[in-house]
Enzyme design. Structure first.
Site, short mmCIF file in Angstrom:
data_model
loop_
_atom_site.label_atom_id
_atom_site.label_comp_id
_atom_site.label_asym_id
_atom_site.label_seq_id
_atom_site.Cartn_x
_atom_site.Cartn_y
_atom_site.Cartn_z
N PHE A 184 0.89 -1.18 0.00
CA PHE A 184 0.00 0.00 0.00
C PHE A 184 0.92 1.22 0.00
CE2 PHE A 184 -2.27 3.14 2.71
CZ PHE A 184 -3.55 3.15 2.17
N SER A 221 5.79 -0.70 3.64
CA SER A 221 5.92 -2.09 4.08
C SER A 221 5.74 -2.99 2.87
CB SER A 221 4.86 -2.43 5.14
OG SER A 221 5.05 -1.62 6.25
N PHE A 431 2.28 4.06 13.00
CA PHE A 431 1.76 3.88 11.64
C PHE A 431 0.25 3.58 11.62
CE2 PHE A 431 3.55 -0.77 11.11
CZ PHE A 431 2.65 -1.24 12.04
N GLU A 432 -0.26 3.43 10.42
CA GLU A 432 -1.71 3.27 10.18
C GLU A 432 -2.51 4.41 10.80
OE1 GLU A 432 -3.93 -0.27 10.80
OE2 GLU A 432 -3.45 -0.96 8.79
N GLY A 433 -1.94 5.64 10.77
CA GLY A 433 -2.53 6.80 11.43
C GLY A 433 -1.92 6.92 12.82
S1 MYA Z 1 -0.06 3.31 5.81
C1 MYA Z 1 -0.09 5.02 6.01
C2 MYA Z 1 -1.05 5.45 7.03
N1 MYA Z 1 -1.34 6.85 6.87
C3 MYA Z 1 -2.33 7.38 7.49
O1 MYA Z 1 -3.06 6.71 8.22
C4 MYA Z 1 -2.59 8.81 7.23
C5 MYA Z 1 -3.27 9.50 8.38
N2 MYA Z 1 -4.05 10.63 7.87
C6 MYA Z 1 -5.37 10.58 7.77
O2 MYA Z 1 -6.02 9.62 8.13
C7 MYA Z 1 -6.07 11.77 7.12
O3 MYA Z 1 -5.16 12.47 6.33
C8 MYA Z 1 -6.79 12.70 8.13
C9 MYA Z 1 -7.73 13.58 7.29
C10 MYA Z 1 -7.69 11.96 9.07
C11 MYA Z 1 -5.75 13.48 8.92
N3 MYA Z 1 -12.80 7.59 6.81
O4 MYA Z 1 -10.34 17.11 4.18
P1 MYA Z 1 -10.40 15.86 5.01
C12 MYA Z 1 -13.11 11.95 4.27
C13 MYA Z 1 -13.62 7.94 5.80
O5 MYA Z 1 -11.02 15.99 6.30
P2 MYA Z 1 -7.55 15.67 5.60
C14 MYA Z 1 0.78 2.68 7.11
O6 MYA Z 1 1.07 3.32 8.06
C15 MYA Z 1 -13.79 13.19 4.79
O7 MYA Z 1 -15.06 12.93 5.30
N4 MYA Z 1 -13.57 9.13 5.23
O8 MYA Z 1 -8.94 15.14 5.08
C16 MYA Z 1 1.14 1.23 6.91
C17 MYA Z 1 -13.83 14.05 3.57
O9 MYA Z 1 -14.96 13.65 2.82
P3 MYA Z 1 -15.93 14.74 2.12
C18 MYA Z 1 -12.67 10.01 5.70
O10 MYA Z 1 -7.67 16.99 6.21
C19 MYA Z 1 1.37 0.48 8.14
C20 MYA Z 1 -12.57 13.64 2.76
O11 MYA Z 1 -12.19 12.36 3.27
C21 MYA Z 1 -11.77 9.71 6.75
O12 MYA Z 1 -6.59 15.52 4.50
C22 MYA Z 1 1.48 -0.98 7.89
C23 MYA Z 1 -11.42 14.62 2.93
O13 MYA Z 1 -11.23 14.74 4.29
C24 MYA Z 1 -11.86 8.42 7.29
N5 MYA Z 1 -11.05 7.99 8.25
O14 MYA Z 1 -7.10 14.64 6.75
C25 MYA Z 1 0.43 -1.65 8.69
N6 MYA Z 1 -10.98 10.78 6.97
O15 MYA Z 1 -15.09 15.39 1.07
C26 MYA Z 1 0.35 -3.09 8.50
C27 MYA Z 1 -11.38 11.72 6.10
O16 MYA Z 1 -17.07 13.94 1.55
C28 MYA Z 1 -0.90 -3.53 9.18
N7 MYA Z 1 -12.40 11.26 5.34
O17 MYA Z 1 -16.35 15.69 3.21
C29 MYA Z 1 -0.68 -4.65 10.08
C30 MYA Z 1 -1.74 -4.76 11.14
C31 MYA Z 1 -2.38 -6.05 11.21
C32 MYA Z 1 -1.49 -7.25 11.29
C33 MYA Z 1 -2.23 -8.43 10.79
C34 MYA Z 1 -1.52 -9.72 10.99
C35 MYA Z 1 -2.19 -10.85 10.34
#
Ligand code: MYA
Length: 623
Positions: A184, A221, A431-433
């Site tokens: 991703f 990753s 990560f993942e936010g």
């Molecule tokens: S991958 C990288 C991870 N990166 C992030 O998580 C980035 C964090 N940033 C954000 O989430 C956003 O930029 C934020 C919004 C929240 C800050 N759901 O103008 P906006 C809509 C649905 O408000 P921004 C990694 O780390 C919103 O309503 N919609 O956005 C890999 C709006 O819609 P509209 C949402 O100011 C790790 C539009 O988007 C959401 O830019 C590896 C624009 O929004 C939401 N959450 O900032 C992991 N948020 O236009 C491996 C916003 O209709 C995993 N919107 O009003 C392993 C775990 C499991 C292991 C399993 C083992 C088997």
């Protein structure tokens, strides 16, 4: 330190916009000609607007059929055998990678395609079944968990969620049975938490048949091993109504074989060393138009929803990690003798083991409440998923640290394995936010939901400058009369033994709703600038969710007369005492003038430290 003055922070932009225009995802716009209005089912979103909607939490969701339970059970043994007989987490950590033989055994188990439908070669399991297997992975090897998770929890999840039938047909067999890894690719050097500000760019060809992608991504990753990637890039979108051109993010399925996709060397990391993390570069990559994932210009939402959808998996994984830490600590406490007594007899050790168990129980209850809500068809789990990610990552860190403390010097030794787990765990808060961003996301998304339901306020927010009077008048009226509220009552939902605890929780929920309203009233849309207060609100929300899911789960345990029922009730009672006190304190702080004084001091101190580039005080021996 999250008191930011700039109006440009992403989360501030988020909510300023959402408060002004209403968030289409959360507000329930209703066109009477179309389908009937669908109520937002999120328990947490609803308590922001002083509404008690128990459906997601009471009774404790139990969605798996007997057959599904049995099929999950039949996978547990082979997964556990893989970890005990084949995988060697310590060796992989030292080598900085998992060897091919081990990965091959994991592919054979189907562990890379747990949720892919069987007709595409996967195991075809649902979220709850996936979560159960995540627990086993988390108990044994977090680095391997990242290799698996980056592949399916986010790498190709977009294809499952948004793929066209042709995309699914083409790619799902590859990532399920053909041993092709997925990744991703969102984060960029200048865009981490502010995911919308990515600079990678894809330009459509003159014949409209493909896009040409240029840009680079960091900290990906599986970046060095993936041949299929979900990549996000800016694209020029023309508004069909106005003809206006605007850059918007689009999601693409990119194959390494398209050419122009390269990666950097594996990063040297504090933990999860056996997982592969690299930079990825895209140079004039020709992507066929049919590889757009979701809508053109709809990529930001695709990214957010992939992340929302995968977050509960982290909770389940870390619940497994906590279980293993508790097992190691317990076995030590049961056998180690100091001052003539086994460690288990000392109050300080008992306190630690109890606390660790309480936190594990709540983490697991959150993860599986969410997974079962998702499996039950609910779409409204974003807040809860963010809460569970924060809760799991912080408490797993705490539990592992305490396990090390119980083992004392032995815990510090590499051989015990806990130091690796602690190193591995550190990234989960980032990560993942990041948890900081997710706390703001929880508080502000909830506040927006509350705002959108205060109708007059909502329309007034569209033009706050001219409607300030109305905003204040309406908000005061509602605060005074508690419009639409009968108070929260959990008594009919929990076991008789939990009644006093349910009452404490209900008081927290009521105070929570009142506090949100009071904050809206006091700060209006400037609430977005009050990050310390927003964190207090988010922390109270997290504690409330922990209380509710554990009360629900332990009530079910009692009802089913499970052997662990009394223990689960004790865990719940202890958690409720702690969490309710903390929640009330946070909520009172959010509106108190005493706390205001403190937050202002904190802000001033931070500004001084930044101006001085670090500590600023006269040295103890300087004059
Ligand atoms: S991958 C990288 C991870 N990166 C992030 O998580 C980035 C964090 N940033 C954000 O989430 C956003 O930029 C934020 C919004 C929240 C800050 N759901 O103008 P906006 C809509 C649905 O408000 P921004 C990694 O780390 C919103 O309503 N919609 O956005 C890999 C709006 O819609 P509209 C949402 O100011 C790790 C539009 O988007 C959401 O830019 C590896 C624009 O929004 C939401 N959450 O900032 C992991 N948020 O236009 C491996 C916003 O209709 C995993 N919107 O009003 C392993 C775990 C499991 C292991 C399993 C083992 C088997």
């Amino acid at each position: 330190m999250w008191k930011l003055k700039s109006l440009k922070s992403p989360v501030q932009t988020i909510v300023l916009r959402r408060l002004s225009v209403g968030d289409s995802r959360l507000s329930q716009k209703h066109d009477s000609k179309k389908s009937p209005v669908k109520q937002n089912e999120s328990f947490m979103a609803n308590i922001f607007r002083r509404s008690f909607v128990p459906k997601q939490v009471f009774p404790y969701p139990d969605v798996l059929s007997l057959e599904e339970k049995e099929s999950t059970g039949s996978l547990i043994d082979p997964f556990e055998r893989f970890f005990s007989d084949i995988n060697d987490a310590a060796k992989s950590d030292q080598a900085g990678k998992t060897d091919e033989k081990t990965l091959s055994a994991l592919w054979e188990l189907g562990a890379f395609a747990i949720q892919v439908p069987e007709n595409f070669g996967g195991l075809g399991l649902n979220n709850t079944q996936y979560g159960r297997l995540c627990e086993i992975v988390g108990a044994n090897d977090l680095a391997l968990g990242i290799t698996i998770g980056a592949h399916q929890s986010i790498g190709f999840k977009g294809i499952l969620l948004y793929g066209t039938p042709e995309q699914k047909e083409k790619y799902l067999p590859k990532v399920s049975t053909e041993r092709v890894y997925a990744a991703f690719a969102l984060t960029e050097p200048s865009s981490g938490s502010d995911a919308g500000s990515i600079r990678s760019r894809a330009v459509k060809s003159a014949d409209q048949k493909y896009y040409v992608l240029n840009g680079s991504k960091i900290w990906i990753s599986n970046g060095g091993i993936a041949d299929i990637m979900t990549v996000f890039a800016q694209t020029e979108i023309v508004d069909p109504k106005t003809g206006e051109k605007k850059d918007k993010v689009t999601a693409f399925i990119v194959e390494r074989s398209f050419g122009g996709v390269t990666n950097g060397a594996p990063e040297k990391k504090m933990g999860i060393r056996a997982s592969n993390t690299t930079e990825v570069y895209f140079e004039d990559v020709k992507i066929p138009i049919e590889n757009i994932l979701g809508e053109e210009g709809g990529g930001f939402k695709v990214a957010m929803n992939i992340l929302n959808n995968g977050r509960f998996g982290m909770g389940a994984t870390l619940s497994g990690t906590m279980q293993k830490c508790i097992e190691i600590a317990t076995s030590h406490a049961n056998s180690r003798v100091q001052f003539g007594q086994k460690l288990k007899n000392y109050g300080s050790i008992q306190e630690k083991l109890a606390q660790m168990s309480i936190l594990q129980y709540a983490t697991e209850s959150m993860a599986f409440t969410i997974s079962q809500n998702m499996d039950g068809g609910s779409q409204d789990y974003h807040l809860e998923a963010a809460i569970s990610k924060i809760y799991a990552s912080e408490n797993a860190w705490y539990v592992c640290d305490e396990a090390i403390q119980i083992l004392g010097g032995m815990g510090f030794m590499v051989e015990t394995g806990l130091e690796r787990v602690l190193r591995d765990l550190r990234i989960f808060r980032i990560f993942e936010g990041t948890n900081d961003i997710l706390r703001l996301f929880v508080a502000l998304t909830g506040i927006q939901f509350a705002g959108s339901h205060l109708k007059e306020l909502q329309s007034a927010f569209k033009n706050p400058a001219t409607n300030l009077g109305l905003i204040f008048k309406e908000a005061s009226k509602r605060a005074a009369s508690k419009v639409g509220l009968g108070g929260s009552d959990l008594s009919s939902h929990v076991a008789p033994e939990l009644q006093p605890y349910a009452k404490q929780t209900a008081e927290c929920i009521d105070l929570f709703g009142q506090t949100v309203e009071e904050l809206l009233l006091r700060y209006n849309k400037n609430i977005v600038n009050e990050q310390i207060i927003l964190n207090q609100l988010a922390n109270a929300a997290i504690d409330i969710y922990a209380m509710v899911v554990t009360q629900s789960r332990s009530s079910r345990a009692l009802q089913l007369d499970l052997p662990s029922a009394q223990h689960e009730l004790n865990l719940t009672k202890a958690l409720t005492i702690q969490a309710s006190e903390r929640a009330i304190k946070n909520l009172k702080n959010a509106t108190s003038s005493h706390n205001r004084d403190l937050t202002e001091k904190m802000s001033t101190i931070a500004q001084t430290v930044c101006e001085k580039n670090g500590v600023y005080s006269t040295g103890v021996i300087d004059i």
